[in-house]
Structures are given as structure tokens and as C-alpha cells.
Design a protein around this motif. Structure first.
Motif, PDB file in Angstrom:
ATOM      1  N   PHE A 221       6.868  -3.320   0.307  1.00 36.58           N
ATOM      2  CA  PHE A 221       6.994  -2.057   1.195  1.00 36.58           C
ATOM      3  C   PHE A 221       8.121  -2.671   2.111  1.00 36.58           C
ATOM      4  CE2 PHE A 221       2.829  -2.087  -0.848  1.00 36.58           C
ATOM      5  CZ  PHE A 221       2.631  -0.651  -1.157  1.00 36.58           C
TER       6      PHE A 221
ATOM      7  N   MET B 208      -3.662  -6.344   1.900  1.00 35.47           N
ATOM      8  CA  MET B 208      -4.032  -6.155   3.545  1.00 35.47           C
ATOM      9  C   MET B 208      -4.891  -7.241   4.266  1.00 35.47           C
ATOM     10  SD  MET B 208      -4.314  -4.125   5.875  1.00 35.47           S
ATOM     11  CE  MET B 208      -3.936  -2.488   4.992  1.00 35.47           C
TER      12      MET B 208
ATOM     13  N   MET C 112      -1.272  -2.100  -1.846  1.00 36.66           N
ATOM     14  CA  MET C 112      -1.547  -2.339  -0.287  1.00 36.66           C
ATOM     15  C   MET C 112      -2.925  -3.332  -0.283  1.00 36.66           C
ATOM     16  SD  MET C 112      -0.865   1.368   1.179  1.00 36.66           S
ATOM     17  CE  MET C 112       0.293   2.479   1.085  1.00 36.66           C
TER      18      MET C 112
ATOM     19  N   VAL D 187      -6.850   1.258   6.322  1.00 35.85           N
ATOM     20  CA  VAL D 187      -5.618   1.420   6.786  1.00 35.85           C
ATOM     21  C   VAL D 187      -5.519   1.729   8.384  1.00 35.85           C
ATOM     22  CG1 VAL D 187      -3.151   2.191   6.585  1.00 35.85           C
ATOM     23  CG2 VAL D 187      -4.384   1.438   4.469  1.00 35.85           C
TER      24      VAL D 187
ATOM     25  N   GLN E 122      -1.516   2.235  -3.436  1.00 29.24           N
ATOM     26  CA  GLN E 122      -2.848   1.942  -2.489  1.00 29.24           C
ATOM     27  C   GLN E 122      -3.388   0.594  -3.190  1.00 29.24           C
ATOM     28  OE1 GLN E 122      -5.408   5.260  -2.293  1.00 29.24           O
ATOM     29  NE2 GLN E 122      -3.845   6.640  -1.584  1.00 29.24           N
TER      30      GLN E 122
ATOM     31  N   TYR F 215       4.155  -5.949   6.409  1.00 30.51           N
ATOM     32  CA  TYR F 215       4.257  -5.881   5.145  1.00 30.51           C
ATOM     33  C   TYR F 215       5.865  -6.026   4.865  1.00 30.51           C
ATOM     34  CZ  TYR F 215      -0.132  -3.949   3.528  1.00 30.51           C
ATOM     35  OH  TYR F 215      -1.546  -3.945   3.306  1.00 30.51           O
TER      36      TYR F 215
ATOM     37  N   ILE G 112       4.212   0.614   5.359  1.00 32.40           N
ATOM     38  CA  ILE G 112       3.728   1.578   4.675  1.00 32.40           C
ATOM     39  C   ILE G 112       3.284   2.764   5.376  1.00 32.40           C
ATOM     40  CG2 ILE G 112       2.432  -0.337   3.510  1.00 32.40           C
ATOM     41  CD1 ILE G 112       0.181  -0.155   5.265  1.00 32.40           C
TER      42      ILE G 112
ATOM     43  N   TRP H 263      -7.010   4.469   2.392  1.00 33.36           N
ATOM     44  CA  TRP H 263      -5.994   4.877   3.013  1.00 33.36           C
ATOM     45  C   TRP H 263      -6.365   5.552   4.308  1.00 33.36           C
ATOM     46  CZ3 TRP H 263      -1.086   4.137   3.673  1.00 33.36           C
ATOM     47  CH2 TRP H 263      -0.353   4.956   4.330  1.00 33.36           C
TER      48      TRP H 263
END
Length: 362
Positions: free
Chosen positions: A92, A114, A110, A64, A107, A80, A96, A60
Motif C-alpha cells: 500500500f 495492522m 491489511m 480500521v 483486507q 502503511y 489504505i 474494515w
């Protein structure tokens, strides 16, 4: 670290000067580490990495942010938001970057998206670097790690280091507070990753040191009791609440086991009447199995995991016309698919869909 501390010629009680000198060596300011006089010890061996705080928060705080800087905040949130909702995973819908509270579960969800989210939008080397860190984290969380997996962990980390320069070249590595571009990799969490593969040989799989269970226990032992009180004397009231809950739990266990014992005694008497030649070992084994069944019923989780393969097989073998078509759960080889019954967007024009998903030639 001890060598660096020895070069600091300053009284630790003079906090301002001492912390200023510690900053030059990137030290935290601890004057006397508790392990400094322990023989044959190395903190890199006995202070283990913890997946929740070291890997998820690294993702994160850094991964990210690189992706946000590569795509821009609105673009990353848009990618997202248009992902199709998947059962069992968080959707999401608003992106995010505006999340107020990011949990470990969020997380993890995500991370699953990603690489696909930035693919085609970020440069190839950046995608490879982020993907390598994802592979590293997934491989290192395996419950059993063989020498082959250990070599793959080292290889994925090496692949990240081979491509990380592109992140600094494009200015994606920026200070959290200043926002200015950084051209260095003085990152403690990334440095800790160098210790993962060597520590596996000495201490086993890192996943056993995860704080997920203790963090989740915070809900049961702190938040839920606190929500039932008058917001006074937290410590006393929470301890009393937990004590009463434990007493009730033990009482329920005792009554269930007592009822099982009475039922077994009656059952044993019936067996003795019908067959005097039954062996004690078989009866004791049956008693143990019955006890395990009832204990499992008391202590096991109430959350059941759906067997999508079994559901798909039952739907496939049902009589034609007995279930609505098309079916929403089906399997193909080693993959089971479960499609949402209700779409996230029920009514939309073609022009609006082309605008929303940026598909001009739809």
C-alpha cells in the motif's frame, strides 16, 4: 426476536409507523420471519457466520476506523506506505484510507500488518483489543478446529471484551455517517462473534461457509463475459457465452480422455504380447492413475507455488562462483526468505531517508 415482534402493535402495511416502532427494538422491519413456525429451530444455529462479509468487512468498517481515529488518517497511511514490499502481498504505497475499491484480498493483506502498524502509536489497551480480534479471526478460519483451539477462540474474544472499553474511553468508536463519538457497542457483527465457538460444535469449521469461491466466480461468470459483449441483453448473451465455454471445456475433456484410451489400448496390446501373465488389477490401476494424471492436467490450476526451501537448498549447494552473490533466497530452520531483487527505493540521500522515515538521528 419473536418476542420483540409481538410487542409491535401496528399494521405492517403502514410502513412509516411500523418501521419507526421496529427501530426502537433494533429490528430490520420483517413482519413475518420465514422460520417462525419451524419447530425446534434457532437461526443462531443454522444461519452461519460467513468470514468474507462478517469478519473482513467488520475489520474494515470498525477495526480500521478505530486505528484511523487513534493515529489520524495521514499517520496511518504513512505507516502503511513505508512498509517494505513483500512478494505475494499487496504493498500500500499510498496508504489504505484513499482506496476506492477494497476487496477481501486487500483486507486480508491489511490485517497482516495492522498490529505492527499501530504498535507504539496507539495505546497499549487498544493494540491488545485489535490484536485479540486478529487472533480470533485467524483461529476461527482454521480448516480443523479441536477443542483446544475452540477454547482459544473463546479466550481471544474474551480478551477483546476485557480491553474494548479503552476504545470508547478514547473516543475511537464513532458513527459512520455522523462522525460523533459512540459510548455503546450495539454492533451486530461483534454480536455475531459470540455464536462462532458454539456453532463449531454443531456445524464444524466456519471456513467451509466462506463466500470467497462464489465471489471470485463472479469474475469468471459475469465480468469476463460482459467485457466481450455489446452491452445489450446481458442475461441472454452471458448465458450463451457460458454455454459455449462449457461445451468447449467438455469437448476438450472428451478428446483428451479418448486420446488416453487409444494410447492405453496400444500399451495394453504391447504388454499382452510381452507378458501374458500380467494381472488385470494392476493394469486397471495403471489406467486409473493415467486417467487421474490427465484429468489433473486439464482441471488443475495453472498457478504454481514456488518452493522457496528447495530453491534455497539448490543455491546453497551450488559451486562457489556459479551464482551471483549475495543470494536473494535462503532459509533458516523452518523459515524461508525471499528478498526483492530490485529495491522499491533505488536512490535516496541520507537526509531524505531521515525525513521520509522520520528517523532524525539516522
Amino acid at each position: 426476536m419473536l418476542s420483540q415482534l409481538s410487542h409491535i402493535q401496528c399494521n405492517p402495511n403502514d410502513l412509516e409507523r411500523y418501521f419507526a416502532q421496529c427501530k426502537e427494538f433494533r429490528l430490520s422491519g420483517v413482519a413475518e420471519p420465514f422460520w417462525q413456525n419451524w419447530p425446534l429451530t434457532d437461526p443462531a444455529n443454522f444461519l452461519m457466520l460467513e468470514p468474507l462479509h462478517h469478519w473482513y468487512w467488520k475489520f474494515w468498517d470498525h477495526d480500521v476506523q478505530w486505528c484511523k481515529n487513534a493515529l489520524s488518517t495521514p499517520e496511518l497511511d504513512f505507516h502503511y506506505s513505508v512498509l517494505h514490499p513483500i512478494v505475494g502481498m499487496r504493498h500500500f504505497k499510498d496508504g489504505i484510507m484513499a482506496l476506492k475499491q477494497v476487496t477481501g484480498r486487500a483486507q486480508r493483506d491489511m490485517q497482516c500488518f495492522m498490529v505492527a502498524v499501530i504498535g507504539g502509536a496507539a495505546s497499549r489497551e487498544v493494540v491488545i483489543a485489535v490484536c485479540a480480534l486478529m487472533d480470533f479471526q485467524y483461529l476461527a478460519q482454521a480448516p480443523r478446529i479441536t477443542s483446544i483451539i475452540q477454547d482459544r477462540i473463546k479466550a481471544t474474544l474474551a480478551e477483546f471484551h476485557n480491553h474494548k472499553d479503552k476504545i470508547t474511553d478514547e473516543g475511537l468508536q464513532r458513527g459512520a455517517e455522523s462522525g460523533s463519538t459512540l459510548d455503546h457497542w450495539f454492533n451486530p457483527k461483534l454480536e455475531l462473534m459470540q455464536s462462532v465457538a458454539p456453532s463449531i460444535s454443531e456445524l464444524g469449521a466456519p471456513v467451509q461457509w466462506s463466500a470467497n469461491m462464489t465471489e471470485h466466480a463472479h469474475i469468471k461468470v459475469i465480468k469476463e463475459p460482459a467485457s466481450t459483449m455489446n452491452h445489450q441483453n446481458y442475461d441472454t448473451q452471458i448465458c450463451r457465452y457460458l454455454d459455449r465455454v462449457k461445451r468447449c471445456w467438455l469437448f476438450k475433456t472428451a478428446t483428451c480422455l479418448s486420446a488416453l484410451s487409444d494410447a492405453n489400448n496400444t500399451h495394453d496390446q504391447d504388454l499382452a504380447t510381452e507378458d501374458d501373465g500380467a494381472e488385470d488389477g494392476d493394469m486397471n490401476m495403471a489406467d486409473d492413475e493415467d486417467a487421474m494424471v490427465i484429468l489433473k492436467d486439464i482441471w488443475s490450476s495453472r498457478h504454481s507455488v514456488p518452493d522457496l526451501f528447495g530453491i534455497a537448498e539448490r543455491l546453497r549447494t551450488t559451486l562457489p562462483g556459479s551464482v551471483p552473490q549475495p543470494v536473494h533466497t535462503f532459509s533458516s530452520g523452518a523459515t524461508a526468505l525471499h528478498i526483492n531483487h530490485q529495491p522499491s527505493i533505488k536512490h535516496i540521500s541520507i537526509d531524505k531517508a531521515a525525513e521520509l522515515f522520520d528517523i532524525l538521528d539516522l
